[in-house]
Motif scaffolding. Structure first.
Motif, PDB file in Angstrom:
ATOM      1  N   ALA A 109       0.845  -1.194   0.000  1.00 26.96           N
ATOM      2  CA  ALA A 109       0.000   0.000   0.000  1.00 26.96           C
ATOM      3  C   ALA A 109       0.875   1.237   0.000  1.00 26.96           C
ATOM      4  O   ALA A 109       1.880   1.313   0.708  1.00 26.96           O
ATOM      5  N   GLY A 110       0.522   2.233  -0.824  1.00 30.83           N
ATOM      6  CA  GLY A 110       1.324   3.445  -0.910  1.00 30.83           C
ATOM      7  C   GLY A 110       0.542   4.587  -1.527  1.00 30.83           C
ATOM      8  O   GLY A 110      -0.689   4.599  -1.551  1.00 30.83           O
ATOM      9  N   GLY A 111       1.270   5.549  -2.080  1.00 27.61           N
ATOM     10  CA  GLY A 111       0.705   6.800  -2.569  1.00 27.61           C
ATOM     11  C   GLY A 111       1.222   7.924  -1.703  1.00 27.61           C
ATOM     12  O   GLY A 111       1.293   7.794  -0.465  1.00 27.61           O
ATOM     13  N   ALA A 112       1.597   9.036  -2.316  1.00 29.88           N
ATOM     14  CA  ALA A 112       2.279  10.101  -1.584  1.00 29.88           C
ATOM     15  C   ALA A 112       1.469  10.610  -0.392  1.00 29.88           C
ATOM     16  O   ALA A 112       1.970  10.679   0.736  1.00 29.88           O
ATOM     17  N   VAL A 113       0.226  10.972  -0.626  1.00 32.67           N
ATOM     18  CA  VAL A 113      -0.583  11.549   0.454  1.00 32.67           C
ATOM     19  C   VAL A 113      -0.964  10.471   1.472  1.00 32.67           C
ATOM     20  O   VAL A 113      -0.983  10.715   2.681  1.00 32.67           O
ATOM     21  N   TYR A 114      -1.237   9.277   0.977  1.00 31.66           N
ATOM     22  CA  TYR A 114      -1.507   8.142   1.864  1.00 31.66           C
ATOM     23  C   TYR A 114      -0.327   7.901   2.793  1.00 31.66           C
ATOM     24  O   TYR A 114      -0.504   7.705   4.008  1.00 31.66           O
ATOM     25  N   ASN A 115       0.887   7.903   2.235  1.00 32.79           N
ATOM     26  CA  ASN A 115       2.070   7.692   3.068  1.00 32.79           C
ATOM     27  C   ASN A 115       2.181   8.754   4.162  1.00 32.79           C
ATOM     28  O   ASN A 115       2.556   8.450   5.303  1.00 32.79           O
ATOM     29  N   THR A 116       1.881   9.991   3.812  1.00 36.77           N
ATOM     30  CA  THR A 116       1.933  11.065   4.807  1.00 36.77           C
ATOM     31  C   THR A 116       0.897  10.846   5.901  1.00 36.77           C
ATOM     32  O   THR A 116       1.177  11.058   7.093  1.00 36.77           O
ATOM     33  N   ALA A 117      -0.292  10.404   5.524  1.00 37.97           N
ATOM     34  CA  ALA A 117      -1.327  10.123   6.524  1.00 37.97           C
ATOM     35  C   ALA A 117      -0.887   9.008   7.467  1.00 37.97           C
ATOM     36  O   ALA A 117      -1.041   9.114   8.699  1.00 37.97           O
ATOM     37  N   ILE A 118      -0.337   7.923   6.903  1.00 42.09           N
ATOM     38  CA  ILE A 118       0.150   6.819   7.732  1.00 42.09           C
ATOM     39  C   ILE A 118       1.234   7.313   8.686  1.00 42.09           C
ATOM     40  O   ILE A 118       1.240   7.002   9.890  1.00 42.09           O
ATOM     41  N   ALA A 119       2.188   8.090   8.149  1.00 44.43           N
ATOM     42  CA  ALA A 119       3.296   8.578   8.977  1.00 44.43           C
ATOM     43  C   ALA A 119       2.793   9.479  10.092  1.00 44.43           C
ATOM     44  O   ALA A 119       3.255   9.381  11.238  1.00 44.43           O
ATOM     45  N   LEU A 120       1.851  10.360   9.796  1.00 48.33           N
ATOM     46  CA  LEU A 120       1.292  11.227  10.834  1.00 48.33           C
ATOM     47  C   LEU A 120       0.612  10.415  11.924  1.00 48.33           C
ATOM     48  O   LEU A 120       0.793  10.676  13.121  1.00 48.33           O
ATOM     49  N   GLY A 121      -0.171   9.430  11.516  1.00 50.66           N
ATOM     50  CA  GLY A 121      -0.832   8.590  12.509  1.00 50.66           C
ATOM     51  C   GLY A 121       0.160   7.844  13.368  1.00 50.66           C
ATOM     52  O   GLY A 121       0.012   7.757  14.592  1.00 50.66           O
ATOM     53  N   ARG A 122       1.203   7.298  12.744  1.00 46.55           N
ATOM     54  CA  ARG A 122       2.214   6.560  13.505  1.00 46.55           C
ATOM     55  C   ARG A 122       2.982   7.480  14.464  1.00 46.55           C
ATOM     56  O   ARG A 122       3.432   7.033  15.517  1.00 46.55           O
ATOM     57  N   LEU A 123       3.134   8.743  14.077  1.00 43.89           N
ATOM     58  CA  LEU A 123       3.826   9.690  14.947  1.00 43.89           C
ATOM     59  C   LEU A 123       2.947  10.171  16.094  1.00 43.89           C
ATOM     60  O   LEU A 123       3.401  10.926  16.961  1.00 43.89           O
ATOM     61  N   GLY A 124       1.682   9.749  16.092  1.00 40.36           N
ATOM     62  CA  GLY A 124       0.808  10.045  17.216  1.00 40.36           C
ATOM     63  C   GLY A 124      -0.081  11.260  17.045  1.00 40.36           C
ATOM     64  O   GLY A 124      -0.744  11.670  18.001  1.00 40.36           O
ATOM     65  N   GLN A 125      -0.129  11.804  15.818  1.00 40.45           N
ATOM     66  CA  GLN A 125      -0.989  12.968  15.591  1.00 40.45           C
ATOM     67  C   GLN A 125      -2.398  12.524  15.208  1.00 40.45           C
ATOM     68  O   GLN A 125      -2.571  11.503  14.521  1.00 40.45           O
ATOM     69  N   ARG A 126      -3.384  13.301  15.594  1.00 43.26           N
ATOM     70  CA  ARG A 126      -4.757  13.024  15.151  1.00 43.26           C
ATOM     71  C   ARG A 126      -4.841  13.316  13.661  1.00 43.26           C
ATOM     72  O   ARG A 126      -4.591  14.440  13.224  1.00 43.26           O
ATOM     73  N   THR A 127      -5.173  12.294  12.894  1.00 41.80           N
ATOM     74  CA  THR A 127      -5.069  12.370  11.433  1.00 41.80           C
ATOM     75  C   THR A 127      -6.307  11.791  10.788  1.00 41.80           C
ATOM     76  O   THR A 127      -6.860  10.785  11.254  1.00 41.80           O
ATOM     77  N   GLY A 128      -6.751  12.423   9.707  1.00 41.70           N
ATOM     78  CA  GLY A 128      -7.826  11.893   8.886  1.00 41.70           C
ATOM     79  C   GLY A 128      -7.347  11.715   7.465  1.00 41.70           C
ATOM     80  O   GLY A 128      -6.382  12.353   7.017  1.00 41.70           O
ATOM     81  N   TYR A 129      -8.025  10.845   6.727  1.00 40.46           N
ATOM     82  CA  TYR A 129      -7.660  10.582   5.336  1.00 40.46           C
ATOM     83  C   TYR A 129      -8.901  10.692   4.464  1.00 40.46           C
ATOM     84  O   TYR A 129      -9.988  10.258   4.857  1.00 40.46           O
ATOM     85  N   LEU A 130      -8.713  11.283   3.277  1.00 39.59           N
ATOM     86  CA  LEU A 130      -9.807  11.466   2.338  1.00 39.59           C
ATOM     87  C   LEU A 130      -9.354  11.043   0.949  1.00 39.59           C
ATOM     88  O   LEU A 130      -8.485  11.699   0.345  1.00 39.59           O
TER      89      LEU A 130
END
Length: 303
Positions: free
Chosen positions: A23-44
């Motif tokens: 699984a990948g994609g530039a914006v998807y990767n950023t969402a995953i990374a933000l979530g893993r870093l502990g930030q409240r994150t949403g994906y669209l």
């Protein structure tokens, strides 16, 4: 909640003479990374009901990313065939009529009040209708929400360079933060040096233009003196997802510093910028040290 709006897909990554679907994609990767870093994150982004769609959703759930705004569709998931040359990734996209490509404005519901920032970019900005839909989302919400854009320009994916340049000319001035690699800057302004090109983007309206350069580290071009942060030395497995993870580190740092707002970014200081660049570089170093787009969890980077 930081809302990441843009592509998800399946990277077919070389593995032992064949290809492994990740699984990948530039914006998807950023969402995953933000979530893993502990930030409240949403994906669209639209998620297919095919088996690859389920594969895309699992890491989002594991990282605690909210997917309530993701429409489900019977259209197929985009595939990106990845080839590696000296660790550098190159991509061939299978995208015509895909789940994400066909995103329309009426697929997006009202953004909840919990959304406090918007991140967008990647190949989702290039084709229509999805490109026009993301452009409209930015235009609708940039007055209220701080916006970060990383166009992550892939020239081989762009069939109408004039139309894409026109889109970027409309949306980059709406952003508070723009991240551009050296390759992005060369494509945008081939006759300018990277720093002059970054300043040309800055003059259109963003508060910060972040320039990344691999081993050269990262810098922020803004109203004050240029701020630099060195790259973190590591053994590179490949560069897949490095820039995307850098974006997440920057956003996470700004959020933790209480600066991820229109007013916060407008009043930012050099030390605060340097802290954001540093976390971005630290997070990206973990990603490049292991195969594929595999961003770090919070415990893997300095606090």
């Amino acid at each position: 909640m930081i809302l990441c709006a843009g592509e998800s897909l399946i990277d077919m990554v070389p593995a032992d003479g064949t290809f492994r679907p990740l699984a990948g994609g530039a914006v998807y990767n950023t969402a995953i990374a933000l979530g893993r870093l502990g930030q409240r994150t949403g994906y669209l982004w639209p998620i297919s009901r095919d088996p690859f769609g389920d594969q895309i959703l699992r890491p989002l759930a594991e990282a605690g990313v909210n997917t309530d705004l993701c429409p489900r569709t019977d259209r197929l998931t985009t595939l990106a065939l990845v080839t590696l040359t000296n660790g550098e990734a190159r991509y061939s996209f299978y995208d015509e009529g895909s789940a994400g490509r066909m995103l329309h404005a009426d697929d997006i519901g009202p953004l909840p009040e919990t959304v406090t920032a918007l991140f967008a970019g990647g190949i989702s900005l290039v084709p229509d209708p999805c490109g026009a839909t993301i452009e409209g989302l930015i235009a609708q919400h940039h007055d209220r929400l701080p916006v970060m854009i990383d166009p992550n320009i892939r020239p081989f994916f762009i069939t109408d360079a004039g139309a894409y340049r026109a889109r970027l000319a409309r949306i980059l001035p709406l952003a508070d933060i723009v991240k551009l690699s050296a390759d992005d800057l060369e494509w945008l302004y081939p006759d300018l040096s990277p720093e002059d090109a970054a300043r040309a983007v800055l003059q259109t309206g963003p508060r910060l233009v972040l320039q990344t350069g691999g081993e050269a580290g990262a810098k922020a071009i803004w109203a004050g003196e240029t701020v630099h942060a060195p790259a973190v030395r590591t053994t590179v497995a490949d560069t897949i997802g490095a820039g995307d993870t850098f974006n997440a580190g920057v956003l996470a740092s700004l959020d933790r510093q209480g600066l991820l707002s229109k007013d916060g970014i407008a009043a930012i200081t050099p030390d605060q910028i340097r802290a954001a660049l540093t976390l971005g570089a630290q997070a990206a170093a973990v990603t490049v040290s292991r195969p594929g787009a595999n961003p770090p969890w919070a415990h893997e980077v300095p606090t």
